[in-house]
Design a protein around this motif. Structure first.
Motif, mmCIF file in Angstrom:
data_model
loop_
_atom_site.group_PDB
_atom_site.id
_atom_site.type_symbol
_atom_site.label_atom_id
_atom_site.label_comp_id
_atom_site.label_asym_id
_atom_site.label_seq_id
_atom_site.Cartn_x
_atom_site.Cartn_y
_atom_site.Cartn_z
ATOM 1 N N GLY A 158 86.472 58.099 58.129
ATOM 2 C CA GLY A 158 87.023 56.798 57.803
ATOM 3 C C GLY A 158 85.913 55.755 57.801
ATOM 4 N N VAL A 159 86.040 54.735 56.964
ATOM 5 C CA VAL A 159 84.936 53.786 56.791
ATOM 6 C C VAL A 159 84.573 53.064 58.080
ATOM 7 C CG1 VAL A 159 85.276 53.373 54.340
ATOM 8 C CG2 VAL A 159 86.563 52.020 55.982
ATOM 9 N N LEU A 160 85.546 52.803 58.934
ATOM 10 C CA LEU A 160 85.264 52.088 60.171
ATOM 11 C C LEU A 160 84.826 53.024 61.297
ATOM 12 C CD1 LEU A 160 88.227 49.562 59.989
ATOM 13 C CD2 LEU A 160 85.804 49.055 59.632
ATOM 14 N N ASP A 161 84.864 54.323 61.056
ATOM 15 C CA ASP A 161 84.446 55.303 62.060
ATOM 16 C C ASP A 161 82.963 55.621 61.998
ATOM 17 O OD1 ASP A 161 86.914 55.652 63.245
ATOM 18 O OD2 ASP A 161 87.507 57.282 61.913
ATOM 19 N N ILE A 162 82.285 55.217 60.921
ATOM 20 C CA ILE A 162 80.877 55.605 60.786
ATOM 21 C C ILE A 162 80.020 54.829 61.782
ATOM 22 C CG2 ILE A 162 81.219 56.127 58.344
ATOM 23 C CD1 ILE A 162 79.584 53.587 57.712
ATOM 24 N N MET A 176 81.078 53.549 65.200
ATOM 25 C CA MET A 176 82.177 52.664 64.824
ATOM 26 C C MET A 176 81.630 51.333 64.314
ATOM 27 S SD MET A 176 85.258 51.152 67.199
ATOM 28 C CE MET A 176 85.872 52.778 67.585
ATOM 29 N N ILE A 177 82.317 50.726 63.349
ATOM 30 C CA ILE A 177 81.980 49.402 62.839
ATOM 31 C C ILE A 177 82.968 48.405 63.443
ATOM 32 C CG2 ILE A 177 81.662 47.971 60.788
ATOM 33 C CD1 ILE A 177 79.748 50.304 60.855
ATOM 34 N N PRO A 178 82.607 47.652 64.487
ATOM 35 C CA PRO A 178 83.546 46.667 65.050
ATOM 36 C C PRO A 178 83.889 45.604 64.012
ATOM 37 C CG PRO A 178 81.697 47.085 66.537
ATOM 38 C CD PRO A 178 81.340 47.705 65.230
ATOM 39 N N VAL A 179 85.161 45.262 63.945
ATOM 40 C CA VAL A 179 85.615 44.271 62.965
ATOM 41 C C VAL A 179 85.177 42.881 63.400
ATOM 42 C CG1 VAL A 179 87.634 43.183 61.922
ATOM 43 C CG2 VAL A 179 87.548 45.678 62.188
ATOM 44 N N ARG A 180 84.608 42.139 62.462
ATOM 45 C CA ARG A 180 84.136 40.789 62.742
ATOM 46 C C ARG A 180 85.068 39.764 62.119
ATOM 47 N NH1 ARG A 180 78.470 39.904 60.708
ATOM 48 N NH2 ARG A 180 78.240 38.533 62.499
ATOM 49 N N GLY A 181 85.129 38.593 62.749
ATOM 50 C CA GLY A 181 85.877 37.474 62.197
ATOM 51 C C GLY A 181 87.309 37.355 62.653
ATOM 52 N N LEU A 235 88.147 45.315 55.713
ATOM 53 C CA LEU A 235 87.561 45.060 57.035
ATOM 54 C C LEU A 235 86.128 45.578 57.098
ATOM 55 C CD1 LEU A 235 90.517 45.990 59.443
ATOM 56 C CD2 LEU A 235 89.850 43.715 58.634
ATOM 57 N N PHE A 236 85.890 46.734 56.498
ATOM 58 C CA PHE A 236 84.548 47.320 56.504
ATOM 59 C C PHE A 236 83.537 46.388 55.828
ATOM 60 C CE2 PHE A 236 81.412 49.598 53.924
ATOM 61 C CZ PHE A 236 80.707 50.299 54.889
#
Length: 465
Positions: free
Chosen positions: A158-162, A1-6, A103-104
Motif C-alpha cells: 500500500g502506498v502509505l506502507d512504504i 510508513m508515510i505519516p500523513v501530514r496536514g 494522502l500519499f
C-alpha cells in the motif's frame, strides 16, 4: 510508513477497512490525526478494533460532526452508478473526501528532503491493460541497476506502507482509475499512460468518465515528463494536450502499431524490435524477441513504456536492456508454468476481459486455449479476428456455453472445471503447442479472484502425469 501530514489533531473518518483503509488509519495515527474507522462488514470492524482503532458508525445522522475529512477505500463508489450513502452524507455535509493516494502525495515530501543531494522521485503508471507489468518491470530495471526503488499502489505494498524514500529514492506506483478518480493530490514526477480500452464503465458513467479518471493523473499535478501510449485516440489527445509543440520532449510517445515520426521523443516496437528516436533520429534499439519474460505485442508495449520511463529517469539504454532481459515476469500475466514434451503451459489468468485475451492470443502460435468464467458485457465476439492461432478452445465456468456459441468454426470442448480443461488440453497437445489460460472473463463464479484461478491452473499443470 508515510505519516500523513496536514491533519494533525483532527478527527478523520476512514470508510472501508481492507488493505488500503487500515494502512490509511495507521498513517493518519502516525501523523498525529485521530482516525475514526468504519466498515459495513463485521469482519472489517473486528480487524480495526483488534489494532485498537476506535469504531465510528458513519451511517448515523450526526456522523460527520467535527470530522475534518473522509478517507475512502478504492472499491467504494463515490459518484457512479450512485454514491455510497456514507459518501453522499459527507458530500452533503461539506466534508472533503479523499483516498490513500491523495494522502500519499500530500505527505511524501518532508523538510528533510532539503538535505538530499537528489530529491526522491515518483513514477505513477495507469492505463487499462499492462500497468501491473509495466510497473513491476520498471521497478525491476531500477533495482537491477542499483537504484533504491519501491513498488506500491495497486501492486506490491500500500502506498502509505512504504518506507520514506531516502536520497535519490524512487517510488513506482501502479494506479487504477478507482484511485486516480478521487485522489485530491496527484503530483508524480513522471506519469505513464499505457493504453485505453473499455473497462469499469458503470463505475465511471461511461467511456468518457473512465478516460477522465485516467487523465487526472496528468492534469492535476502536471508531471515533469509524461509517457503516453498513442495507439488509441484518447492517448493521442492526451499527448497533444500536454505538448506545447511537435518537438516538446516532455512527452514521450509510445506505439506498437506504427513507427512514430517527427522531431519529438518516441519509443516504438515493431516486429519485436524496440526503437528509441529523438529529434527525428534513432538513438537506441533492442531486440525483444528472445526475452522470455516479455512475450507478445502487448508485453512489447509494456517494455516500451518501462523503457521510456527509465530513460526519463536518466538510465542508459544498455542498462535498461540488461533489466529487460533479466525480468522474470509477473504471476498470472503470460507466466510460463512449465514445459512438458515440447508443450508450453502459460498462465495469463489476469486476462479478465476480451481485450487482454486478444493480446495473449496474439503472443503465441498453435494455442490450446482455456477460457471462460463469469463473462463480461459483449462476451468474446470481439476475439474472432484472433482465433486463427487457436487449435481448440477448452471452456470453463459460468459462461462456457455462451462463449462456445461465439467461437464460430473453432473446435470447442465444454470442460466446466479447470481440472478437466488442463487434462484434456494436455492430452491433445503436440510438441510446439501452447496450453494458454487466458479466460477473457471474471473469476468470481468459481474463484475468489484471478490469482486463485491462476494458482489452480498451475496446480493442475504440475499434477499432470
Amino acid at each position: 510508513m508515510i505519516p500523513v501530514r496536514g491533519l494533525e489533531g483532527r478527527d478523520v473518518a476512514v470508510l472501508g477497512l481492507g488493505r488500503s483503509g487500515l494502512s490509511a488509519a495507521r498513517a493518519l495515527l502516525a501523523g498525529g490525526a485521530a482516525p475514526l474507522c468504519w466498515d459495513e462488514s463485521a469482519e472489517g470492524r473486528e480487524r480495526a478494533a483488534a489494532e485498537g482503532f476506535p469504531l465510528h458508525d458513519l451511517t448515523r445522522d450526526d456522523a460527520f460532526r467535527g470530522v475534518a475529512a473522509l478517507i475512502v477505500s478504492p472499491g467504494i463508489p463515490h459518484l457512479y452508478p450512485a454514491p455510497h450513502p456514507v459518501i453522499d452524507a459527507a458530500l452533503r455535509a461539506g466534508v472533503p473526501v479523499d483516498n490513500d493516494i491523495g494522502l500519499f502525495f500530500r505527505s511524501l515530501a518532508t523538510p528533510g528532503w532539503h538535505g538530499f543531494d537528489t530529491a526522491p522521485r515518483v513514477v505513477a503508471i495507469t492505463g487499462s491493460n499492462g500497468k501491473s507489468t509495466t510497473s513491476a518491470l520498471l521497478h525491476h530495471i531500477l533495482t537491477d541497476a542499483g537504484y533504491r526503488a519501491q513498488l506500491a499502489g495497486n501492486i506490491g505494498r500500500g502506498v502509505l506502507d512504504i518506507d520514506p524514500p531516502g536520497d535519490a529514492g524512487i517510488v513506482v506506483l501502479e494506479l487504477s482509475s478507482y484511485q486516480t478518480d478521487l485522489a485530491r493530490a496527484l503530483t508524480p514526477d513522471i506519469a505513464v499512460f499505457t493504453n485505453l480500452s473499455p473497462d469499469h464503465l458503470d463505475r465511471h458513467g461511461g467511456m468518457g468518465g473512465y478516460f477522465a479518471a485516467k487523465r487526472r493523473l496528468f492534469a492535476e499535478g502536471g508531471p515533469d515528463r509524461a509517457v503516453i501510449g498513442v495507439d488509441e485516440v484518447e492517448g493521442r489527445f492526451l499527448a497533444n494536450q500536454l505538448s506545447e509543440a511537435a518537438g516538446d520532449d516532455r512527452v514521450i510517445g509510445v506505439s506498437v502499431a506504427r513507427k512514430l515520426t517527427g522531431p519529438g521523443w518516441s519509443v516504438t516496437a515493431r516486429r519485436g524490435h524496440l526503437s528509441e528516436s529523438r529529434k527525428g533520429r534513432q538513438v537506441a534499439a533492442i531486440d525483444l524477441r528472445d526475452i522470455a519474460g516479455l512475450p507478445g505485442r502487448h508485453n512489447h508495449q509494456n517494455a516500451c513504456c518501462a523503457y521510456a520511463a527509465a530513460r526519463a529517469l536518466g538510465l542508459a539504454p544498455r542498462v535498461i536492456e540488461a533489466g529487460l532481459r533479466s525480468y522474470p515476469g509477473l504471476p498470472h500475466r503470460s507466466q510460463v508454468i512449465a514445459e512438458r514434451g515440447g508443450v508450453r503451459f502459460v498462465n495469463d489468468s489476469k486476462a479478465t476481459n476480451a481485450d487482454a485475451a486478444a493480446q495473449a492470443l496474439q503472443a503465441f502460435s498453435r494455442i490450446r486455449w482455456i477460457a471462460g468464467g463469469l463473462g463480461k458485457e459483449g462476451g468474446i465476439a470481439a476475439l474472432t479476428p484472433y482465433l486463427g492461432s487457436v487449435a481448440k478452445a477448452y471452456l470453463i465456468g459460468h459462461s462456457a456455453r455462451d462463449f462456445a456459441l461465439q467461437l464460430g468454426g473453432t473446435p470447442v470442448e465444454i470442460c466446466e472445471t479447470m481440472e478437466r480443461a488442463v487434462a484434456s488440453a494436455a492430452a491433445e497437445a503436440r510438441p510446439g503447442d501452447t496450453v494458454l489460460l487466458a479466460p477473457a472473463a471474471a473469476s468470481f463464479d468459481q474463484y475468489r479472484d484471478f490469482e486463485a484461478r491462476g494458482d489452480d491452473f498451475a496446480r493442475q499443470v504440475n499434477a499432470l502425469p
